[in-house]
Design an enzyme around this catalytic site. Structure first.
Site, PDB file in Angstrom:
ATOM      1  N   GLU A  41       5.221   9.914  13.653  1.00  0.00           N
ATOM      2  CA  GLU A  41       5.064   8.991  12.582  1.00  0.00           C
ATOM      3  C   GLU A  41       5.539   9.846  11.281  1.00  0.00           C
ATOM      4  OE1 GLU A  41       1.903   6.098  11.964  1.00  0.00           O
ATOM      5  OE2 GLU A  41       1.760   6.576   9.883  1.00  0.00           O
ATOM      6  N   ASP A  64      -2.878  14.309   7.315  1.00  0.00           N
ATOM      7  CA  ASP A  64      -2.348  13.062   6.744  1.00  0.00           C
ATOM      8  C   ASP A  64      -1.161  13.449   5.736  1.00  0.00           C
ATOM      9  OD1 ASP A  64      -1.975  10.461   6.088  1.00  0.00           O
ATOM     10  OD2 ASP A  64      -3.905  10.262   4.844  1.00  0.00           O
ATOM     11  N   GLU A  68       5.655  22.588  -3.040  1.00  0.00           N
ATOM     12  CA  GLU A  68       4.537  23.113  -2.260  1.00  0.00           C
ATOM     13  C   GLU A  68       4.331  24.349  -3.325  1.00  0.00           C
ATOM     14  OE1 GLU A  68       5.725  25.632   1.273  1.00  0.00           O
ATOM     15  OE2 GLU A  68       3.862  25.121   2.132  1.00  0.00           O
ATOM     16  N   GLU A 114     -10.541   4.151   9.266  1.00  0.00           N
ATOM     17  CA  GLU A 114     -10.717   3.714   7.769  1.00  0.00           C
ATOM     18  C   GLU A 114     -11.027   2.495   7.672  1.00  0.00           C
ATOM     19  OE1 GLU A 114      -6.790   5.060   6.405  1.00  0.00           O
ATOM     20  OE2 GLU A 114      -7.450   7.068   6.123  1.00  0.00           O
ATOM     21  N   GLU A 142       3.491   9.340  -0.462  1.00  0.00           N
ATOM     22  CA  GLU A 142       2.236   9.315  -0.940  1.00  0.00           C
ATOM     23  C   GLU A 142       1.658  10.439  -1.591  1.00  0.00           C
ATOM     24  OE1 GLU A 142      -0.103   7.898   2.277  1.00  0.00           O
ATOM     25  OE2 GLU A 142      -1.915   8.253   1.058  1.00  0.00           O
ATOM     26  N   GLU A 158       0.810  -1.129  -0.020  1.00  0.00           N
ATOM     27  CA  GLU A 158      -0.010   0.003   0.219  1.00  0.00           C
ATOM     28  C   GLU A 158       0.857   1.293  -0.035  1.00  0.00           C
ATOM     29  OE1 GLU A 158      -3.240  -0.372   2.382  1.00  0.00           O
ATOM     30  OE2 GLU A 158      -3.964   1.754   2.444  1.00  0.00           O
ATOM     31  N   ARG A 159       0.649   2.161  -1.082  1.00  0.00           N
ATOM     32  CA  ARG A 159       1.528   3.250  -1.024  1.00  0.00           C
ATOM     33  C   ARG A 159       2.862   2.900  -1.145  1.00  0.00           C
ATOM     34  NH1 ARG A 159      -3.439   5.613  -2.211  1.00  0.00           N
ATOM     35  NH2 ARG A 159      -4.711   5.477  -0.331  1.00  0.00           N
ATOM     36  N   LYS A 202       1.034  10.796  13.594  1.00  0.00           N
ATOM     37  CA  LYS A 202       1.528  11.556  12.297  1.00  0.00           C
ATOM     38  C   LYS A 202       1.871  12.896  12.534  1.00  0.00           C
ATOM     39  CE  LYS A 202      -1.043   8.316   9.074  1.00  0.00           C
ATOM     40  NZ  LYS A 202      -1.870   8.185   7.958  1.00  0.00           N
ATOM     41  N   TRP A 233     -14.395  12.844   4.065  1.00  0.00           N
ATOM     42  CA  TRP A 233     -13.233  12.472   4.301  1.00  0.00           C
ATOM     43  C   TRP A 233     -12.445  13.780   5.270  1.00  0.00           C
ATOM     44  CZ3 TRP A 233     -11.576   7.897   4.486  1.00  0.00           C
ATOM     45  CH2 TRP A 233     -12.217   6.936   3.471  1.00  0.00           C
TER      46      TRP A 233
HETATM   47  O1  GCW Z   1      -2.435   8.326   4.314  1.00  0.00           O
HETATM   48  C1  GCW Z   1      -3.407   7.354   4.478  1.00  0.00           C
HETATM   49  C2  GCW Z   1      -3.216   6.315   3.208  1.00  0.00           C
HETATM   50  C3  GCW Z   1      -3.651   4.881   3.500  1.00  0.00           C
HETATM   51  C4  GCW Z   1      -3.109   4.536   4.878  1.00  0.00           C
HETATM   52  C5  GCW Z   1      -3.711   5.376   5.847  1.00  0.00           C
HETATM   53  C6  GCW Z   1      -2.909   5.103   7.179  1.00  0.00           C
HETATM   54  C7  GCW Z   1      -2.179   2.261   5.469  1.00  0.00           C
HETATM   55  O2  GCW Z   1      -3.747   6.734   2.244  1.00  0.00           O
HETATM   56  O3  GCW Z   1      -3.173   4.215   2.626  1.00  0.00           O
HETATM   57  O4  GCW Z   1      -3.473   3.028   5.204  1.00  0.00           O
HETATM   58  O5  GCW Z   1      -3.327   6.890   5.689  1.00  0.00           O
HETATM   59  O6  GCW Z   1      -1.946   5.701   7.481  1.00  0.00           O
HETATM   60  O7  GCW Z   1      -3.482   4.229   8.052  1.00  0.00           O
END
Ligand code: GCW
Length: 841
Positions: free
Chosen positions: A403, A381, A527, A303, A409, A179-180, A376, A558
């Site tokens: 994180e 995100d 940016e 999610e 991504e 994933e990513r 994070k 979202w």
């Molecule tokens: O940034 C988003 C991503 C998802 C990811 C999620 C996360 C693993 O688009 O792909 O899932 O965050 O961090 O859990």
């Protein structure tokens, strides 16, 4: 062939194989520094490893020293087994404890924290002492890094890590996909199990150890319960065996519902005794196989992932069930703070940025002491610009880790150059002023600020089977820098970068200056041409997170909203009139974000909802800033191509060409970004660009304006991702299309750019003619070359440019493009641009 020619051939093969560069060794190439006789004599001749056993980090260090010193200098060290402490011309390596006992010398040893080391080089006497074997291994890599950079000086210093947890996360799925991930498939998993050949895993372990990473979560946080079958646990033990000699402990992500999904229980309630027992058994079975397992990582209630709320249990109850199971084994429980619900944009006060504090603040103090909440860097995100997550300032009695994301991504997916440390430092160096006291983020995560025993770092890396590891050679600077910063977050971004450049590409001053300049330009440039003033990356958040699609941010649950309408844009996160998010920060910071006058421009739209005509500190309006920044950003990355080309001959061909392809692509795609975002907001606001660039492209020939045979116009969606909102596609997927026109540009030499769409699932072919003479040909195969998640549509992800430089054109020449469709890809074309020298468009 006579013997002599055989030998010459062999020598040629050997040297050329030795210098073949595909990126696999990353920064651990150990390229020869051309050590002369003097330098050779000044080097040690042997390694004495105190109490070393094969397969231990110390054993690894010894081997690494032998191969490294030989490759870098040509000198072959002998390995001496006899624990003799005072031989001359020796690298003495071991733990502090063994040194004290065996060498009976404890007078001068500096104090070291866990994993720290002391390095002393005095002529050909080198001493590397680690607080642990892991520390000694780090010291060996440090010494080799010095030599590989041509640094033979005498040094004497000790160093210890900023935090005990320095982990990487891989989002690898058990079917082998990532994933990513933008660099091929998993080096750990395939077909639901663990791969049998773990060669790449070992090479990854070596790279990670050299940057002092001490833990790795091997599977995706969106975890599959079948990871916990007996067979797969055996496979995990094999992975652990590969990482152990490098001082790296493995951990796994867990699916919260595993007791039900795999274990056959009818519940996964974390307080249910049978669930507790199930996790206890699983944990014991894992530790039987992997006695040094690092611990678990859990994404719960986020999610679509299952979590404790199904049973009305708190997130702390959820985390603690694992923490209890791990505790007797010394394992760490990383629990992700990335928890949020779907929201409703028509509710003015709804805000995803509030979620983490809302979910976690009231649980402060309820987590076991082996739990670390993994946060994070920003509240949303991994965006190109975010303020610090306010959660860092709201947990006094809970261990925390930051994180970061090495895999890009939302930041160009390794197809755009982006050196991340300056972005990371905007977070790490931020002082949150908790209780009016210094509270720099890096001191919060290390545990220092709130006096916590545990804490540290996690980065989502997502390397794959591609030889470049991350998909792009230059992206490896981010992985390297991550390790360096996790050890020492005050280290300078440029110094780290330059160590990496010397190790990766050699010591040529021009190479060093050029890659430094490009890398340090890359974040502000990205940016600028994606999303500025804190509005977020403005990528397509509903699909691949890659190309532009500002509309996708809004009108869905979202919560990555911009709230852009015809007159205004931005999230009002004030307490006074908005979502209240500014109030989640400590008072001194809240006062800044609450007040539009005090909020820095680069976070203006993160915290405030303003008219497009609002004046910034710079004196420009918001909309004009958008336009100008997008032009400036795209222009900055056009320069990367000639900059890189100036390195031709100074780098090996393979890496030179691979990077050149990417930088040429980025230069083209930055214009797609620039035009898409500018078109979108020009359309929405109706406010023209003061400099009359947006919507004015005098050097372009729109494909839909040409004479078409077998081609038809096509309205692209999102509209702003095509010039004049329209492209052409062949009338069927088997019809060959021709587009032609007579050129009216003044005669001269032009760089001819063609913008087209390269979709996933087809490899169309195009040819460009001037007066029936072929000038260029290309194929729609970028999905194979670039590696980012491809798009099956004509949109901002598939929009791409190819440029044919130095074409002589006469007024009245006939331009023709022939497109041959393939599969689902109808040879789409957007426009052709004739660029006189110095024009970017
Ligand atoms: O940034 C988003 C991503 C998802 C990811 C999620 C996360 C693993 O688009 O792909 O899932 O965050 O961090 O859990």
């Amino acid at each position: 062939m006579e013997l002599r020619s055989h030998l010459v051939l062999l020598w040629w093969l050997w040297t050329n194989i030795a210098v073949a560069e595909n990126g696999l060794n990353g920064w651990l190439r150990y390229a020869s520094v051309g050590c002369n006789q003097h330098c050779y004599r000044a080097l040690p001749s042997r390694v004495v490893a105190l109490n070393s056993t094969q397969g231990s980090p110390l054993g690894t260090a010894t081997e690494e020293l032998q191969t490294g010193v030989h490759a870098i200098t040509g000198k072959r060290l002998t390995i001496t087994e006899d624990d003799e402490c005072s031989r001359p011309s020796t690298i003495l390596i071991g733990t502090v404890e063994d040194y004290r006992q065996i060498c009976r010398n404890s007078s001068t040893i500096p104090a070291l924290d866990i994993d720290g080391f002391w390095l002393r080089t005095q002529g050909n006497a080198v001493q590397i002492l680690g607080q642990s074997e892991r520390g000694a291994l780090y010291g060996a890599f440090e010494y080799l890094s010095m030599l590989a950079q041509g640094n033979f000086s005498s040094v004497d210093y000790s160093t210890s890590p900023h935090a005990p947890v320095r982990w990487v996360n891989q989002w690898d799925n058990m079917d082998g996909s990532i994933e990513r991930g933008y660099a091929g498939s998993s080096i750990f998993f395939a077909n639901g199990g663990i791969v049998s050949d773990l060669t790449r895993a070992k090479e990854y372990a070596r790279l990670l150890a050299s940057i002092r990473i001490n833990g790795i979560i091997v599977n995706n946080v969106n975890a599959n319960a079948t990871l916990l079958t007996a067979e797969n646990m055996d496979g995990l033990a094999r992975i652990a065996n590969v990482f152990r000699p490098y001082g790296i402990r493995i951990g796994i992500s867990l699916n919260f519902a595993s007791p039900k999904a795999l274990g056959g229980l009818d519940t996964y309630d974390p307080l249910n005794p049978s669930v507790i027992a199930w996790w206890g058994n699983i944990t014991d079975s894992l530790y039987e196989r992997i006695p040094d397992m690092a611990g678990y990582l859990v994404k719960a209630s986020s999610e679509g992932q299952p979590g404790p709320e199904t049973y009305n249990r708190s997130l702390a109850d959820g985390a603690n069930v694992f923490a209890h199971a791990l505790k007797p084994h010394g394992g760490v429980m990383m629990f992700r703070a990335f928890v949020y619900n779907q929201l409703n944009e028509s509710v003015w006060t709804d805000d995803r940025a509030n979620a983490q504090v809302n979910f976690f603040k009231h649980l402060d103090g309820e987590f076991e002491d082996n739990v670390i909440v993994q946060i994070k860097y920003g509240p949303i995100d991994f965006q190109v610009r975010e303020p610090v997550s306010p959660l860092f300032a709201n947990l006094y009695h809970t261990n925390t880790a930051i994180e970061l994301q090495v895999t890009q991504e939302y930041l160009g997916q390794q197809c755009h150059l982006l050196y991340l440390p300056p972005l990371w430092k905007s977070i790490l160096d931020f002082d949150l002023r908790v209780d009016h006291s210094p509270s720099v983020v890096r001191d919060i995560i290390s545990g220092e600020r709130f006096d916590r025993p545990l804490g540290g770092w996690a980065a989502v890396v997502n390397v794959g089977t591609n030889n470049t590891w991350l998909g792009s050679h230059l992206s490896m600077s981010n992985l390297y820098a991550y390790g360096r910063l996790a050890w020492s977050p005050t280290a300078d971004s440029v110094e780290i970068l330059q160590d990496w450049i010397r190790l990766t590409f050699g010591r040529d001053q021009h190479v060093l200056d050029t890659i430094t300049d490009m890398s340090m330009t890359s974040w502000p440039a990205y940016e600028n041409y994606t999303g500025n003033l804190g509005v977020q990356t403005l990528t397509d958040i509903l699909y691949t997170h890659y190309g532009p699609n500002p509309a996708s941010q809004d009108n869905n649950g979202w919560g990555q909203w911009t709230r852009a309408d015809h007159y205004t844009i931005g999230m009002d996160r004030t307490v006074m009139n908005g979502t209240g998010n500014a109030g989640q920060y400590p008072a001194e910071i809240a006062a800044v974000y609450e007040d539009i006058e005090k909020t820095p421009d680069d976070l203006l739209l993160w915290f405030h909802h303003v008219p497009y005509t609002h004046r910034l500190d710079s004196g420009k309006s918001v909309i004009q800033h958008f336009y100008d920044a997008h032009y400036a950003g795209a222009e900055a990355v056009q320069k990367f191509v000639p900059q890189w080309e100036s390195l031709r001959g100074l780098l090996d061909t393979e890496r030179y060409e691979a990077m050149r392809t990417r930088l040429v692509y980025q230069a083209g795609h930055s214009i797609v970004w620039r035009d898409s975002i500018n078109n979108f907001y020009w359309n929405l606001s109706g406010i023209p660009d003061e400099n009359a660039r947006v919507g004015h492209h005098p050097w372009r020939v729109e494909a839909e304006s040409m004479h078409l045979e077998g081609y038809r116009p096509y309205a692209v969606s999102p509209f702003e991702t095509a010039s004049n909102y329209t492209s052409i596609v062949t009338s069927t997927n088997t019809t060959i299309g021709t587009a032609s026109t007579t050129l009216k540009f003044p005669s001269g030499t032009y760089n001819v750019g063609v913008n087209y769409f390269d979709m996933y699932g087809g490899q169309s072919k195009w040819s460009l003619y001037l007066n029936d003479k072929i000038v260029g040909r290309w194929e729609g195969n970028s999905e194979d070359i670039l590696g980012h998640t491809p798009s099956i549509y004509l949109d901002g992800h598939s929009a791409i440019r190819i440029t044919f430089p130095g074409i002589k054109v006469h007024r009245g020449d006939r331009l023709k493009i022939v497109g041959v469709p393939d599969g689902v890809e109808p040879a789409p074309l957007d426009y052709v641009v004739f660029l006189p020298a110095g024009v970017v468009d």
